[in-house]
Design a protein around this motif. Sequence first.
Motif, PDB file in Angstrom:
ATOM      1  N   ASN A 235       0.873  -1.172   0.000  1.00  0.00           N
ATOM      2  CA  ASN A 235       0.000   0.000   0.000  1.00  0.00           C
ATOM      3  C   ASN A 235       0.911   1.222   0.000  1.00  0.00           C
ATOM      4  O   ASN A 235       0.981   1.970   0.962  1.00  0.00           O
ATOM      5  N   ALA A 239       3.051  -3.916   3.357  1.00  0.00           N
ATOM      6  CA  ALA A 239       2.064  -3.912   4.443  1.00  0.00           C
ATOM      7  C   ALA A 239       1.768  -5.310   4.965  1.00  0.00           C
ATOM      8  O   ALA A 239       1.176  -5.460   6.035  1.00  0.00           O
ATOM      9  N   GLY A 240       2.169  -6.352   4.208  1.00  0.00           N
ATOM     10  CA  GLY A 240       1.894  -7.712   4.638  1.00  0.00           C
ATOM     11  C   GLY A 240       2.200  -8.697   3.530  1.00  0.00           C
ATOM     12  O   GLY A 240       2.840  -8.362   2.528  1.00  0.00           O
ATOM     13  N   ARG A 242       0.562 -12.468   1.395  1.00  0.00           N
ATOM     14  CA  ARG A 242      -0.597 -13.321   1.131  1.00  0.00           C
ATOM     15  C   ARG A 242      -0.163 -14.526   0.306  1.00  0.00           C
ATOM     16  O   ARG A 242       0.914 -14.537  -0.299  1.00  0.00           O
ATOM     17  N   GLU A 249      -3.742 -14.562   4.318  1.00  0.00           N
ATOM     18  CA  GLU A 249      -2.848 -13.415   4.313  1.00  0.00           C
ATOM     19  C   GLU A 249      -2.482 -13.039   5.738  1.00  0.00           C
ATOM     20  O   GLU A 249      -3.102 -13.495   6.705  1.00  0.00           O
ATOM     21  N   MET A 251      -1.444  -9.344   7.633  1.00  0.00           N
ATOM     22  CA  MET A 251      -1.157  -7.918   7.615  1.00  0.00           C
ATOM     23  C   MET A 251      -0.286  -7.594   8.830  1.00  0.00           C
ATOM     24  O   MET A 251      -0.418  -8.213   9.889  1.00  0.00           O
TER      25      MET A 251
END
Length: 342
Positions: A235, A239-240, A242, A249, A251
């Motif tokens: 983002n 941010a994470g 998946r 996922e 985050m």
Amino acid sequence: MKRALVIGSGYRVRNAFLPALSCLGIRVVGVYSRSVENARRAGEPYGIPAVEDVSSLRPGDVDVVLVSVTVSNNVEVMQQIAHLAPGAALVMDTPGISRPTDLWYLPLYRRWAQVRVAEDFMNMPQYRLVNKVIGDGHLGDITSVSMDHMGYQYHALALIRSWLGMRTPRSARGHRSAQGAVDVRYRFDGVVAGVREPYRQGEGSFTVTGTRGSIAGHPMGHPVDATIRLERIENGELAGFRVPGLDTEIMVPRLKRVRDLGLEDPSEFNVLRVDGLCEVVSSLWEPDPVNAQYRLEDAMADRLVSAAVRRFRRVPAGNIVDRVDSMLDRLRTSTAQERPPN
């Protein structure tokens, strides 16, 4: 609010331990180091004072002590802070052991209410996500693991073990290349795991294969050609992670907080490693089967196995782990102040 004392003032303290404690909202009562000036410099960005004399602290003054010093100094430090052990937790940086004779001092560690190993590598969010994929049964029974250039010695072994439910390696075989790197093959019950060197932080690839499928990925989630793969979630910045197709996922909201601290090492890899250390520390008070199972004895054994396979071509790894456990049993009632045998 939990209270912590940090022992050490080096890179790991400044770029991992203090940032993790800040993100968790734990009050650090002080930083203790052989150099008071270094302790002051480490704590200054966080408004944390230096502790000039650790004996000035009494039992009950802290809830957790975190130790990150040169590994050869671990025993001396543990003797200095032994009076703080009753009722407090201990977090030891890896690898926890400098030489086999350090095992004689295991009773020093057993005084603490809880002990955690700061194995932040296996706790990085992308690897926790892979662990979830395995735990949810998407791959079936794991049959093999491969790591190319992404796992360093005992950190790699700890990560493999976390993916295998903390199984113990039964043997290890090493092959040294012309460039001096060592490729290692670990054998577990029903699983073969290979680690190819040289280690390149934040680079390389991994594959975990099971009876129902496999997952592959780049350690930072960059594109790979695989059906089930690790991917980045961005983002504007990471941010994470998946796993497409599995609706799975993770985050990582702490990443922004860590970045905002203005670390000396702001690399993406280190920011993720701080998040991993947060998981280790949090496991002292929150349910976490992975970190609760990874004992100091396991970290010591992983260190011995990964070091021995670099000197000898083949190591009966299970025997080393068994011997660590056996020595611990013999030392349960020993006094930690005794000198080790010659």
